[in-house]
Design an enzyme around this catalytic site. Structure first.
Site, PDB file in Angstrom:
ATOM      1  N   PHE A   1      18.047  39.225  12.986  1.00  0.00           N
ATOM      2  CA  PHE A   1      18.259  40.598  12.531  1.00  0.00           C
ATOM      3  C   PHE A   1      17.737  40.775  11.098  1.00  0.00           C
ATOM      4  O   PHE A   1      18.041  39.979  10.221  1.00  0.00           O
ATOM      5  CB  PHE A   1      19.758  40.946  12.592  1.00  0.00           C
ATOM      6  CG  PHE A   1      20.057  42.326  12.084  1.00  0.00           C
ATOM      7  CD1 PHE A   1      19.583  43.445  12.768  1.00  0.00           C
ATOM      8  CD2 PHE A   1      20.777  42.519  10.920  1.00  0.00           C
ATOM      9  CE1 PHE A   1      19.833  44.718  12.295  1.00  0.00           C
ATOM     10  CE2 PHE A   1      21.033  43.797  10.436  1.00  0.00           C
ATOM     11  CZ  PHE A   1      20.563  44.901  11.126  1.00  0.00           C
ATOM     12  N   GLN A   2      16.937  41.798  10.903  1.00  0.00           N
ATOM     13  CA  GLN A   2      16.312  42.115   9.618  1.00  0.00           C
ATOM     14  C   GLN A   2      15.493  40.951   9.062  1.00  0.00           C
ATOM     15  O   GLN A   2      15.425  40.746   7.849  1.00  0.00           O
ATOM     16  CB  GLN A   2      17.356  42.614   8.611  1.00  0.00           C
ATOM     17  CG  GLN A   2      17.947  43.961   9.045  1.00  0.00           C
ATOM     18  CD  GLN A   2      18.670  44.695   7.947  1.00  0.00           C
ATOM     19  OE1 GLN A   2      19.248  44.090   7.057  1.00  0.00           O
ATOM     20  NE2 GLN A   2      18.657  46.022   8.009  1.00  0.00           N
TER      21      GLN A   2
ATOM     22  N   LYS B   1      19.291  33.848   2.466  1.00  0.00           N
ATOM     23  CA  LYS B   1      20.681  34.150   2.128  1.00  0.00           C
ATOM     24  C   LYS B   1      21.482  32.892   1.780  1.00  0.00           C
ATOM     25  O   LYS B   1      22.244  32.875   0.811  1.00  0.00           O
ATOM     26  CB  LYS B   1      21.338  34.889   3.288  1.00  0.00           C
ATOM     27  CG  LYS B   1      22.767  35.250   2.978  1.00  0.00           C
ATOM     28  CD  LYS B   1      23.301  36.347   3.840  1.00  0.00           C
ATOM     29  CE  LYS B   1      24.702  36.693   3.323  1.00  0.00           C
ATOM     30  NZ  LYS B   1      25.332  37.751   4.064  1.00  0.00           N
TER      31      LYS B   1
ATOM     32  N   GLU C   1      13.085  51.690  -1.395  1.00  0.00           N
ATOM     33  CA  GLU C   1      12.541  50.493  -2.050  1.00  0.00           C
ATOM     34  C   GLU C   1      11.129  50.697  -2.604  1.00  0.00           C
ATOM     35  O   GLU C   1      10.736  50.055  -3.572  1.00  0.00           O
ATOM     36  CB  GLU C   1      12.547  49.304  -1.084  1.00  0.00           C
ATOM     37  CG  GLU C   1      13.932  48.772  -0.745  1.00  0.00           C
ATOM     38  CD  GLU C   1      14.557  49.483   0.455  1.00  0.00           C
ATOM     39  OE1 GLU C   1      14.038  50.535   0.886  1.00  0.00           O
ATOM     40  OE2 GLU C   1      15.577  48.966   0.962  1.00  0.00           O
TER      41      GLU C   1
ATOM     42  N   MET D   1      -7.172  67.547  -2.865  1.00  0.00           N
ATOM     43  CA  MET D   1      -8.396  66.758  -2.936  1.00  0.00           C
ATOM     44  C   MET D   1      -9.036  66.638  -1.553  1.00  0.00           C
ATOM     45  O   MET D   1     -10.255  66.739  -1.411  1.00  0.00           O
ATOM     46  CB  MET D   1      -8.093  65.365  -3.518  1.00  0.00           C
ATOM     47  CG  MET D   1      -9.328  64.530  -3.788  1.00  0.00           C
ATOM     48  SD  MET D   1     -10.469  65.332  -4.933  1.00  0.00           S
ATOM     49  CE  MET D   1      -9.953  64.645  -6.501  1.00  0.00           C
TER      50      MET D   1
END
Lengths: 176, 530
Positions: B82-83, B132, B20, B440
């Site tokens: 959940f999630q 949802k 993502e 760097m």
């Protein structure tokens, strides 16, 4: 109000989380906020906050402008000029055996405070006024033993005749 | 899933990324290349939190992105389901605004509002979190209806007096400079910047994100200021009497120690964000306006002028002797790679750079002519940005050659997107400037920590084999005589290609103004100081 304090009035949408956005902004930008109160305004759906900011002009300028950037903030006004109405409310519970009650009642009367609760052990005073007035009463009550105290933080309103309270627009402030 | 179930009914091209974070960077790359809003979608919980780095990157660089995240059902919110993640809370400080949609009826207006907020004024990312059960709920959709109560504050119209004061300062300046930033690109004020510079004869400095807002072959172009800007640019700033900063924010990588920066200059600051005026330094004149409009108005207000002597002074101090370092002839220098890419692409390419030494070399040595042809993560400095962002740039500009220039550290941070690139058939040429170090950081260790190269040595996979696994091609280039041929070969391949350029391990970016320092403490290349 000390010399390097400014009072901002903020109108914002009464949305869930709007207050979180304001407090998150203060934390993230490391702003010094002396007092913050929030509640309803005269307009339905619009909340009103009073924010007392410590710092130099440039810091206060940043606070106001960063607040103004929040999408849910409608207006930011600096009401510091023109002797704004600044009030704080406090509930102060002090130890008060029977022999002390007369003195405490006398103090309350002098300060225009109300006695709103009383028990065998304590008295609870309600006071409204300028912050320094509340400070003075707290100082005088200290010797009796303050059991519990809650202070509202300052609420602010510009005077009706004051020119102060203009919507924050200050490219001039900076270039002056 | 309800979202994806409905997606097939719409004429949208959806790109399935591997991670993502890449979706957020790709949306960012698309937005930077086009000026339009880039969109990314992620599921709730870990999907949403993986967007965070990409959103923070877009927020720091004022890039319009709308992120749509799934959320658990309304009744499950707040129960550690959940999630479930409070993604609105998580992204509060790294989005311009965000929304939790409470009903399907709100969804349309909020979506319109999200796009409006993302692209208006100073652009930025907006996140819309959709539970949802809201996704399966039905409601009437009213096109063009905006959500109530989200005010976008009009930019304060700067008064004529501000422009007049700015014009007076510019007209009376003897050693003036323009510093152009990302705002010039965002408002596509290329023509206005050029007209202003040419009328006044003022040299133009471009910040890292201002690069490609002004053609570098132009006689007035000076290059980049700040930590890794050429020494003569920083010395010019030190001496300047008037500096016009437009669409930039006096970032610490530009200024170093603010109290010692541009000590002789009066500053005119133009920015679309009122809060930028006075945030880092106090200008003599602040103008809150879009760069395009402000530059056009200022051009009308100033007298034609010429600062040839001042420009000559600056130019005469240019200490870069074209990397005239004594090296064996087969060794590839970083500037070689950039000049060869430019030659090979005729300057038509859009370069997407990652973060680190190669980013500074790409900023310094390419010579950007084409507007908005340099894309990089400036404010957040997000390693791993370039590869996924380039997917968005390529999707936006399919006809332009798109080159990634990345280090061997950063490229490995989102290397999984080679899968997406292969699946989509994107044609992206990837140049890895490989020095076997997080270069760097290694450079800082060399300069400031006695060459204690703690945890900066990094190995790479064999990119030829890696690309083969993805069905892509790659070539290792470790001889400078092979460079031009390799670049030509890459250009002739269909699809994406990696060129893995081996450079010397301890190549440094010179000059360097140490963090928080000033011009007085600038470290210059020992090889080129005369």
């Amino acid at each position: 109000m000390s010399a390097n304090e400014r009072t901002l009035v903020v109108l914002l949408q009464d949305h869930p989380g709007a207050l979180t956005r304001v407090s998150s902004l203060f934390r993230r930008r490391n702003f010094n906020i002396n007092s913050l109160t929030a509640g309803k305004s005269e307009r339905p759906g619009i909340s009103r906050m009073s924010v007392v900011v410590a710092g130099e002009a440039a810091e206060v300028d940043q606070v106001a402008k960063q607040l103004q950037k929040l999408i849910e903030v409608i207006e930011v006004r600096d009401v510091s000029d023109g002797a704004p109405l600044l009030r704080e409310m406090a509930l102060i519970r002090v130890q008060a055996e029977s022999d002390k009650r007369g003195e405490i009642t006398e103090l309350a009367k002098l300060f225009g405070a109300k006695i709103v609760d009383i028990s065998h052990r304590s008295m609870t005073l309600e006071i409204t006024g300028a912050e320094h007035k509340v400070d003075s009463l707290v100082g005088l009550l200290d010797k009796f033993g303050i059991v519990e105290m809650v202070r509202s933080g300052r609420i602010a309103m510009a005077r009706d005749n004051a020119s102060g309270g203009a919507v924050w627009d200050n490219t001039d402030v900076l270039s002056a | 899933m309800p979202f994806y179930d409905a997606l097939k009914d719409y004429p949208l091209h959806h790109v399935l990324v591997r991670h993502e974070q890449a979706a957020a960077h790709a949306a960012d790359g698309y937005a930077r290349a086009t000026g339009n809003v880039g969109v990314c979608v992620a599921t709730s919980g870990p999907g949403a939190t993986n967007l965070v780095t990409g959103l923070a990157t877009a927020y720091m660089d004022s890039v319009p992105v709308v992120a749509i995240t799934g959320q658990v059902g309304r009744s499950a919110i707040g129960r550690d389901s959940f999630q479930e993640t409070d993604i609105v809370g998580v992204t509060l400080p790294i989005t311009k605004h965000n929304f939790l949609v409470n009903s399907a009826a709100e969804l349309g207006p909020i979506m319109h509002e999200a796009f409006r907020i993302a692209r208006s004024g100073r652009p930025g990312p907006v996140l819309v979190d959709v539970p949802k059960d809201v996704q399966t709920e039905e409601a009437e959709y009213e096109p063009n209806q905006l959500a109530a109560g989200y005010d976008i504050h009009p930019v304060f119209a700067p008064e004529d007096a501000h422009y007049a004061r700015a014009a007076r300062l510019i007209d009376s300046a003897r050693k003036p400079l323009i510093i152009a930033g990302h705002g010039v690109i965002i408002s596509q004020a290329y023509g206005e910047l050029r007209a202003f510079a040419e009328k006044t004869g003022i040299p133009v400095i471009t910040t890292l994100l201002g690069i490609s807002s002004f053609p570098e072959s132009h006689p007035l172009s000076l290059g980049m200021p700040g930590m890794h800007g050429p020494a003569n640019v920083n010395r010019a700033i030190d001496e300047a009497d008037v500096i016009l900063g437009v669409g930039m924010r006096f970032d610490d990588r530009v200024t170093g120690d603010l109290s010692k920066w541009a000590p002789n200059a009066q500053i005119i600051h133009i920015d679309v964000d009122p809060a930028e005026i006075g945030k880092n330094l106090r200008p003599a004149v602040g103008i809150v306006a879009d760069a395009k409009e402000a530059l056009a108005r200022l051009t009308d207000g100033v007298a034609p002028s010429d600062h040839a002597a001042w420009l000559d002074t600056i130019r005469s101090r240019n200490a870069i002797k074209a990397e005239a370092v004594e090296l064996p002839s087969y060794i590839i220098t970083p500037s070689d790679v950039l000049t060869e890419i430019k030659k090979g692409t005729n300057g038509e390419a859009r370069l997407v750079t990652d973060v680190g030494q190669h980013q500074m070399w790409a900023a310094r040595f390419y010579g950007y002519e084409k507007p908005n042809s340099h894309i990089s993560s400036g404010g957040l400095g997000t390693m791993g940005y370039a590869l996924p962002a380039a997917m968005g740039v390529k999707a936006a500009c399919p006809d332009d050659p798109v080159w990634v220039v990345a280090g061997d550290g950063g490229i490995q941070m989102n290397i999984q997107e080679l899968g997406t690139i292969a699946q989509e058939g994107y044609d992206i040429k990837i140049a890895i400037i490989n020095n076997g170090y997080l270069g760097m950081v290694r450079q800082w260790q060399e300069f400031f920590h006695n060459r204690n190269y703690a945890e900066t040595r990094i190995t790479s996979p064999d990119y030829v084999q890696l690309c083969a696994a993805y069905g892509l091609k790659a070539r290792k280039v470790d001889d400078r005589t092979d460079m031009a041929d390799a670049i030509e070969w890459a250009m002739n391949q269909n699809g994406s290609v990696i060129l893995d350029f081996t450079i010397v391990q301890e190549a440094n970016v010179y000059p360097m103004v140490p963090a928080g320092g000033s011009v007085a403490g600038m470290i210059e290349d020992p090889e080129v100081i005369e």
